[in-house]
Design an enzyme around this catalytic site. Structure first.
Site, PDB file in Angstrom:
ATOM      1  CB  CYS A  15      -0.887  -0.016   1.242  1.00  0.00           C
ATOM      2  SG  CYS A  15      -1.956   1.423   1.350  1.00  0.00           S
ATOM      3  CG  HIS A  33      -2.372  -1.307  -9.586  1.00  0.00           C
ATOM      4  ND1 HIS A  33      -3.186  -0.487  -8.844  1.00  0.00           N
ATOM      5  CD2 HIS A  33      -1.404  -1.740  -8.742  1.00  0.00           C
ATOM      6  CE1 HIS A  33      -2.722  -0.405  -7.609  1.00  0.00           C
ATOM      7  NE2 HIS A  33      -1.653  -1.155  -7.519  1.00  0.00           N
ATOM      8  CD  GLU A  81      -7.202   1.655  -2.788  1.00  0.00           C
ATOM      9  OE1 GLU A  81      -6.876   0.686  -2.068  1.00  0.00           O
ATOM     10  OE2 GLU A  81      -6.871   2.823  -2.554  1.00  0.00           O
ATOM     11  CB  CYS A 115      -4.860   4.119  -5.206  1.00  0.00           C
ATOM     12  SG  CYS A 115      -4.192   2.450  -5.306  1.00  0.00           S
ATOM     13  N   GLY A 118      -1.465   2.599  -7.132  1.00  0.00           N
ATOM     14  CA  GLY A 118      -2.196   2.855  -8.379  1.00  0.00           C
ATOM     15  C   GLY A 118      -1.599   3.998  -9.168  1.00  0.00           C
TER      16      GLY A 118
HETATM   17  N1  LIG Z   1      -6.536  -2.043  -1.987  1.00  0.00           N
HETATM   18  C1  LIG Z   1      -5.167  -2.341  -2.406  1.00  0.00           C
HETATM   19  C2  LIG Z   1      -4.191  -2.083  -1.240  1.00  0.00           C
HETATM   20  C3  LIG Z   1      -4.106  -0.604  -0.893  1.00  0.00           C
HETATM   21  C4  LIG Z   1      -3.498   0.153  -2.027  1.00  0.00           C
HETATM   22  C5  LIG Z   1      -3.667   1.657  -1.972  1.00  0.00           C
HETATM   23  N2  LIG Z   1      -4.462   2.185  -0.893  1.00  0.00           N
HETATM   24  C6  LIG Z   1      -2.331   2.342  -2.055  1.00  0.00           C
HETATM   25  O1  LIG Z   1      -2.189   3.458  -1.537  1.00  0.00           O
HETATM   26  O2  LIG Z   1      -1.435   1.768  -2.715  1.00  0.00           O
HETATM   27  C7  LIG Z   1      -5.053  -3.824  -2.842  1.00  0.00           C
HETATM   28  O3  LIG Z   1      -5.875  -4.650  -2.398  1.00  0.00           O
HETATM   29  O4  LIG Z   1      -4.109  -4.115  -3.599  1.00  0.00           O
END
Ligand SMILES: N[C@H](CCC[C@H](N)C(=O)O)C(=O)O
Length: 368
Positions: free
Chosen positions: A159, A250, A302, A311, A314
């Site tokens: 994350c 992604h 997400e 994100c 992302g």
């Molecule tokens: N929901 C994402 C994890 C958090 C990613 C996002 N909040 C960031 O800042 O990179 C997943 O399941 O891969």
């Protein structure tokens, strides 16, 4: 589980205002026509938190003209209302992508279950967050280990916004105020955030993974084993998607230049991408408007958290995707609903670097 949250931020407003004469129980009941319980002569604030003393509430449970005292040590909070264990936490956010941070340095496993984490993330019955992040002891020479549960309880590999928050949190735990880097072990490998003198955090996010089966996706590779501008039909529209992993998957959809990313029906199409059969581990999905070769505007749905304000992984993935599609330079300003991140996919080492903020919101005690 009755989850009552005591937040010092709320209780610190305890006696700032001069207390007006207390209304009678009737006033509270009459004013509080939201059907909230007042049988103990107490109003409940709209967050369903008990107020220590009767006070004026409007119909929506908003406290009016009174300081309010909120806390689980309230005399009325019977054992039935408060669970057997409590959890100290600190709430941080990276551009509004918000997390409950837990000092878990005494153990190498997260101190609460994914199910409990999901309940804590509930924005009505818990603290409210996009995820829970645990600071665990380092391994194999790292300073710390990061584990994270999404708000649905699933565990992602990494994350980006969260690791910036963790770096700030760790510095606070250690009493560090000067600039320094941390080596943090994650399920996506070693990630290195650096606290900068200006308060921003620059994170070496490692190298992007492009090989289709390592995203993972069953979409056919289109370019050197990678999935670049591949057609994918979702909600009756054929999208051109590029797939990139930053340790977590992604799916990036770059829009035509004149399409407004905020015109998309995100709530409708987001889940159809997230759970699409071509993504065996589900996926995060970024929708991108190219404003210029160095300025990209994105929205995100997400995996395990739905629509978030930002994100970090992302933002990294979409810059890689835009470069692969020939629509952006390697160093871009990425504009997210919660604010901007600077992302560079550095040619010299093939690493992606993310720079952005992390802010503390409040400290609290959650009751499980
Ligand atoms: N929901 C994402 C994890 C958090 C990613 C996002 N909040 C960031 O800042 O990179 C997943 O399941 O891969």
């Amino acid at each position: 589980m009755a989850s009552l949250v005591h937040s010092s931020a709320l209780s610190c407003s305890r006696a700032t205002a001069a207390l007006a004469p207390l209304p009678s129980r009737g006033d509270c009941r009459a004013l509080n026509n939201g059907g909230l319980r007042t049988d103990l002569g107490l109003c409940r604030h709209k967050s369903n938190l008990p107020l220590l003393r009767r006070t004026r509430c409007d119909a929506f449970g908003n406290v009016r003209a009174q300081a309010m005292s909120v806390g689980v040590e309230t005399k009325i909070a019977s054992k039935a209302d408060v669970g057997e264990s409590s959890l100290q936490f600190v709430k941080y956010h990276g551009l509004g992508n918000d997390f409950i941070l837990v000092d878990n340095r005494k153990s190498s496993t997260p101190c609460i279950s994914p199910e409990a984490a999901a309940k804590l993330c509930d924005r009505n019955f818990g603290v409210g967050a996009d995820g829970v992040i645990f600071v665990l002891p380092g391994i194999n020479g790292s300073d710390y280990t990061m584990r994270i549960y999404n708000s649905d309880g699933s565990e992602p590999e990494m994350c980006g916004n969260g690791i910036r928050c963790m770096a700030k949190f760790v510095a606070e735990l250690e009493g560090i105020t000067e600039s320094r880097s941390y080596k943090i072990d994650t399920l996506a490998g070693l990630i290195v955030p650096k606290l900068m003198d200006d308060g921003q955090i620059c994170v070496d996010m490692g190298t992007p993974i492009l090989e289709a089966k390592k995203i993972p996706t069953t979409l056919e590779p289109t370019q050197d084993g990678a999935v670049v501008k591949a057609p994918l039909v979702v909600a009756g529209r054929s999208w051109n998607v590029t797939c990139v992993s930053m340790g977590n998957p992604h799916c990036v959809a770059l829009l035509d230049a004149n399409e407004d990313v905020y015109s998309l029906p995100l709530a409708e199409i987001g889940p159809l991408f997230e759970k699409n059969e071509v993504f065996p581990a589900k996926t995060n999905t970024e929708f991108v408007q190219v404003l210029s070769p160095s300025h990209l505007r994105m929205r995100v749905w997400e995996r395990g958290a739905g629509p978030t304000l930002a994100c970090g992984t992302g933002a990294c993935a979409l810059v890689v995707a835009a470069v692969l599609e020939g629509r952006a330079e390697r160093d871009c300003l990425v504009e997210l609903p919660g604010g901007p991140l600077q992302i560079e996919w550095r040619e010299s080492d093939n690493h992606v670097y993310m720079t952005g903020p992390a802010e503390i919101a409040f400290r609290g005690t959650a009751y499980l």
